[in-house]
Write a protein that holds these residues in place. Structure first.
Motif, PDB file in Angstrom:
ATOM      1  N   LYS A  12       0.836  -1.204   0.000  1.00 51.63           N
ATOM      2  CA  LYS A  12       0.000   0.000   0.000  1.00 51.63           C
ATOM      3  C   LYS A  12       0.874   1.259   0.000  1.00 51.63           C
ATOM      4  O   LYS A  12       0.630   2.203  -0.765  1.00 51.63           O
ATOM      5  CB  LYS A  12      -0.897  -0.019   1.242  1.00 51.63           C
ATOM      6  CG  LYS A  12      -1.910   1.081   1.321  1.00 51.63           C
ATOM      7  CD  LYS A  12      -2.792   0.876   2.557  1.00 51.63           C
ATOM      8  CE  LYS A  12      -3.830   1.950   2.690  1.00 51.63           C
ATOM      9  NZ  LYS A  12      -4.687   1.745   3.873  1.00 51.63           N
ATOM     10  N   LEU A  13       1.900   1.276   0.842  1.00 50.66           N
ATOM     11  CA  LEU A  13       2.825   2.410   0.914  1.00 50.66           C
ATOM     12  C   LEU A  13       3.596   2.571  -0.393  1.00 50.66           C
ATOM     13  O   LEU A  13       3.756   3.683  -0.904  1.00 50.66           O
ATOM     14  CB  LEU A  13       3.796   2.215   2.081  1.00 50.66           C
ATOM     15  CG  LEU A  13       4.872   3.271   2.281  1.00 50.66           C
ATOM     16  CD1 LEU A  13       4.267   4.654   2.500  1.00 50.66           C
ATOM     17  CD2 LEU A  13       5.774   2.882   3.454  1.00 50.66           C
TER      18      LEU A  13
ATOM     19  N   LYS B  73       2.524   6.375  -7.093  1.00 48.16           N
ATOM     20  CA  LYS B  73       1.531   7.284  -7.681  1.00 48.16           C
ATOM     21  C   LYS B  73       1.898   8.743  -7.440  1.00 48.16           C
ATOM     22  O   LYS B  73       1.618   9.599  -8.269  1.00 48.16           O
ATOM     23  CB  LYS B  73       0.138   6.994  -7.114  1.00 48.16           C
ATOM     24  CG  LYS B  73      -0.472   5.724  -7.658  1.00 48.16           C
ATOM     25  CD  LYS B  73      -1.871   5.502  -7.107  1.00 48.16           C
ATOM     26  CE  LYS B  73      -2.502   4.256  -7.696  1.00 48.16           C
ATOM     27  NZ  LYS B  73      -3.863   4.037  -7.195  1.00 48.16           N
ATOM     28  N   ALA B  74       2.538   9.019  -6.289  1.00 46.48           N
ATOM     29  CA  ALA B  74       2.974  10.382  -5.972  1.00 46.48           C
ATOM     30  C   ALA B  74       4.285  10.725  -6.676  1.00 46.48           C
ATOM     31  O   ALA B  74       4.702  11.886  -6.678  1.00 46.48           O
ATOM     32  CB  ALA B  74       3.140  10.528  -4.461  1.00 46.48           C
ATOM     33  N   GLY B  75       4.927   9.711  -7.263  1.00 47.03           N
ATOM     34  CA  GLY B  75       6.199   9.939  -7.956  1.00 47.03           C
ATOM     35  C   GLY B  75       7.342  10.249  -7.007  1.00 47.03           C
ATOM     36  O   GLY B  75       8.264  10.986  -7.341  1.00 47.03           O
ATOM     37  N   LYS B  76       7.280   9.663  -5.804  1.00 48.81           N
ATOM     38  CA  LYS B  76       8.283   9.934  -4.775  1.00 48.81           C
ATOM     39  C   LYS B  76       8.804   8.621  -4.203  1.00 48.81           C
ATOM     40  O   LYS B  76       8.080   7.631  -4.181  1.00 48.81           O
ATOM     41  CB  LYS B  76       7.661  10.729  -3.619  1.00 48.81           C
ATOM     42  CG  LYS B  76       7.083  12.053  -4.014  1.00 48.81           C
ATOM     43  CD  LYS B  76       6.411  12.700  -2.818  1.00 48.81           C
ATOM     44  CE  LYS B  76       5.724  13.986  -3.227  1.00 48.81           C
ATOM     45  NZ  LYS B  76       5.075  14.637  -2.102  1.00 48.81           N
TER      46      LYS B  76
ATOM     47  N   LEU C 170       7.481   9.158   3.822  1.00 50.12           N
ATOM     48  CA  LEU C 170       7.526   9.045   5.279  1.00 50.12           C
ATOM     49  C   LEU C 170       8.084  10.310   5.923  1.00 50.12           C
ATOM     50  O   LEU C 170       7.584  10.747   6.968  1.00 50.12           O
ATOM     51  CB  LEU C 170       8.350   7.818   5.679  1.00 50.12           C
ATOM     52  CG  LEU C 170       7.741   6.473   5.260  1.00 50.12           C
ATOM     53  CD1 LEU C 170       8.685   5.323   5.595  1.00 50.12           C
ATOM     54  CD2 LEU C 170       6.382   6.264   5.902  1.00 50.12           C
ATOM     55  N   ARG C 171       9.112  10.924   5.307  1.00 52.93           N
ATOM     56  CA  ARG C 171       9.650  12.186   5.848  1.00 52.93           C
ATOM     57  C   ARG C 171       8.588  13.279   5.856  1.00 52.93           C
ATOM     58  O   ARG C 171       8.483  14.053   6.807  1.00 52.93           O
ATOM     59  CB  ARG C 171      10.850  12.648   5.031  1.00 52.93           C
ATOM     60  CG  ARG C 171      12.110  11.897   5.314  1.00 52.93           C
ATOM     61  CD  ARG C 171      13.299  12.514   4.584  1.00 52.93           C
ATOM     62  NE  ARG C 171      14.376  11.567   4.537  1.00 52.93           N
ATOM     63  CZ  ARG C 171      14.694  10.832   3.469  1.00 52.93           C
ATOM     64  NH1 ARG C 171      14.042  10.985   2.330  1.00 52.93           N
ATOM     65  NH2 ARG C 171      15.683   9.974   3.527  1.00 52.93           N
TER      66      ARG C 171
END
Length: 73
Positions: free
Chosen positions: A45-46, A52-55, A61-62
């Motif tokens: 999930k993470l 999807k966020a492109g990160k 988490l930060r």
């Protein structure tokens, strides 16, 4: 043999690179490594959220940790 300069220098080639790297890190805060277990489905999930966020997951988490003070407890 030619009497001009050869172009070779004594010393370790990585010394200059290492010095540049250390100076670039001087303005960063000290870090610690965090290690914890997640259930396989939580990790997926993470991972999907981060993709999807492109990160990278670490950045997700930060950002979450940076916003903890904004969250209601």
């Amino acid at each position: 043999m030619s009497e001009g300069k050869v172009g070779l220098q004594a010393g370790r080639p990585s010394d200059k690179k290492k010095a540049e790297t250390l100076s670039s890190l001087a303005d960063k805060r000290e870090t610690v490594r965090v290690n914890f277990d997640l259930a396989r489905d939580e990790h997926m999930k993470l991972k999907i959220y981060a993709a999807k966020a492109g990160k990278p997951i670490a950045d997700v988490l930060r950002e979450l940790i940076a916003n903890i003070e904004l969250l209601s407890i």
